[in-house]
Design a protein around this motif. Structure first.
Motif, PDB file in Angstrom:
ATOM      1  N   GLY A   3       0.764  -1.240   0.000  1.00 64.02           N
ATOM      2  CA  GLY A   3       0.000   0.000   0.000  1.00 64.02           C
ATOM      3  C   GLY A   3       0.788   1.280   0.000  1.00 64.02           C
ATOM      4  N   ILE A   4       2.123   1.209  -0.058  1.00 68.13           N
ATOM      5  CA  ILE A   4       2.911   2.443  -0.073  1.00 68.13           C
ATOM      6  C   ILE A   4       3.119   2.932  -1.502  1.00 68.13           C
ATOM      7  N   ARG A   5       3.510   4.198  -1.628  1.00 69.74           N
ATOM      8  CA  ARG A   5       3.764   4.762  -2.957  1.00 69.74           C
ATOM      9  C   ARG A   5       5.003   4.148  -3.603  1.00 69.74           C
ATOM     10  N   ARG A   6       5.954   3.757  -2.797  1.00 65.31           N
ATOM     11  CA  ARG A   6       7.208   3.106  -3.207  1.00 65.31           C
ATOM     12  C   ARG A   6       8.250   4.081  -3.748  1.00 65.31           C
ATOM     13  N   PHE A   7       7.869   4.937  -4.673  1.00 64.31           N
ATOM     14  CA  PHE A   7       8.814   5.893  -5.253  1.00 64.31           C
ATOM     15  C   PHE A   7       8.600   7.290  -4.655  1.00 64.31           C
ATOM     16  N   VAL A  19      16.140  10.764  -5.303  1.00 63.33           N
ATOM     17  CA  VAL A  19      15.090   9.867  -5.786  1.00 63.33           C
ATOM     18  C   VAL A  19      15.211   8.569  -5.002  1.00 63.33           C
ATOM     19  N   VAL A  20      14.089   8.119  -4.443  1.00 61.89           N
ATOM     20  CA  VAL A  20      14.066   6.910  -3.621  1.00 61.89           C
ATOM     21  C   VAL A  20      13.142   5.879  -4.247  1.00 61.89           C
ATOM     22  N   ASP A  21      13.583   4.626  -4.246  1.00 59.27           N
ATOM     23  CA  ASP A  21      12.746   3.488  -4.608  1.00 59.27           C
ATOM     24  C   ASP A  21      12.834   2.490  -3.459  1.00 59.27           C
ATOM     25  N   LEU A  49      -3.976   2.169  -4.209  1.00 63.48           N
ATOM     26  CA  LEU A  49      -3.440   0.811  -4.292  1.00 63.48           C
ATOM     27  C   LEU A  49      -4.313  -0.211  -3.576  1.00 63.48           C
ATOM     28  N   GLY A  50      -5.127   0.268  -2.649  1.00 64.43           N
ATOM     29  CA  GLY A  50      -6.003  -0.644  -1.931  1.00 64.43           C
ATOM     30  C   GLY A  50      -5.260  -1.685  -1.118  1.00 64.43           C
ATOM     31  N   GLY A  51      -4.075  -1.321  -0.606  1.00 65.43           N
ATOM     32  CA  GLY A  51      -3.313  -2.250   0.219  1.00 65.43           C
ATOM     33  C   GLY A  51      -2.472  -3.245  -0.546  1.00 65.43           C
ATOM     34  N   SER A  82       4.232  -3.545  -6.975  1.00 65.41           N
ATOM     35  CA  SER A  82       5.217  -4.209  -7.825  1.00 65.41           C
ATOM     36  C   SER A  82       4.490  -5.210  -8.707  1.00 65.41           C
ATOM     37  N   THR A  83       4.921  -5.343  -9.958  1.00 64.39           N
ATOM     38  CA  THR A  83       4.333  -6.361 -10.835  1.00 64.39           C
ATOM     39  C   THR A  83       4.725  -7.776 -10.388  1.00 64.39           C
ATOM     40  N   LYS A  84       5.775  -7.867  -9.550  1.00 65.27           N
ATOM     41  CA  LYS A  84       6.202  -9.168  -9.045  1.00 65.27           C
ATOM     42  C   LYS A  84       5.351  -9.628  -7.860  1.00 65.27           C
TER      43      LYS A  84
END
Length: 206
Positions: free
Chosen positions: A94-98, A113-115, A195-197, A201-203
């Motif tokens: 559920g996080i933005r990630r980037f 920039v963070v990933d 994201l709905g939790g 990631s596509t993985k």
């Protein structure tokens, strides 16, 4: 002892070696509160800025063999902070990630920039020639900035690209980087309602 999850996205760790004793606690869903005591005043200033501008509550209590050099204490705090951040993030659902931010401090300008990728990687550049040799605040050598980011990214298992775009004053150059990291982290670890939790990631895993 390893980092432990206390509740929600709040974690804590104590790390003791023959060179230092470190306790770090953080809350990703905080208000930017900071209680920092590393015995390295400029480092305290940078970690306080990191907390304030990331909106992550950070508590650090550290001591070490600073009569030899502050290097061990500074590095061990960064290691512990990274471990605690990794545990607080959990499965990253559920996080933005980037996240990214470009932050000025007077004449200095830094871009981060963070990933939150689960893959530790640091790209760091752009500091002016000689920045690594400057002694800031009587204790903190400019070369420690990159070293902190290396330890943090490795132990938090995040990817960080940090570039200094300009600057003249060594203090400003370091502080702009910490504030840029803070704002990028703030965005990356924020929950994304769309994201709905789900894990971003596509993985299906990070």
């Amino acid at each position: 002892m390893p980092a432990e999850l206390l509740s929600g996205r709040r974690a804590r760790m104590e790390r003791k070696t023959s060179e230092s004793s470190v306790m770090v606690e953080l809350d990703l869903d905080g208000t930017g509160a900071a209680a920092i005591n590393t015995t390295v005043p400029f480092y305290d200033h940078m970690l306080t800025a990191l907390a304030r501008h990331s909106m992550i509550d950070i508590t650090v209590e550290a001591s070490g063999d600073t009569h030899i050099d502050v290097h061990h204490t500074v590095e061990d705090v960064a290691i512990t902070l990274g471990e605690v951040l990794r545990v607080a993030l959990g499965n990253k659902a559920g996080i933005r990630r980037f996240g990214q931010a470009t932050i000025p401090l007077d004449e200095a300008l830094a871009h981060a920039v963070v990933d939150v990728s689960g893959r530790p990687y640091l790209v760091h550049g752009g500091e002016p020639d000689g920045q690594e040799y400057h002694l800031i605040g009587g204790h903190f050598t400019g070369s420690l900035t990159r070293h902190i980011f290396e330890a943090l990214t490795l132990h938090a298992q995040i990817c960080l690209h940090m570039r200094v775009l300009g600057g003249r004053d060594p203090h400003h150059i370091v502080e702009a980087q910490f504030k840029a990291l803070a704002r990028a982290l703030r965005e990356a670890v924020e929950p994304d309602a769309r994201l709905g939790g789900e894990i971003p990631s596509t993985k299906g895993a990070l």
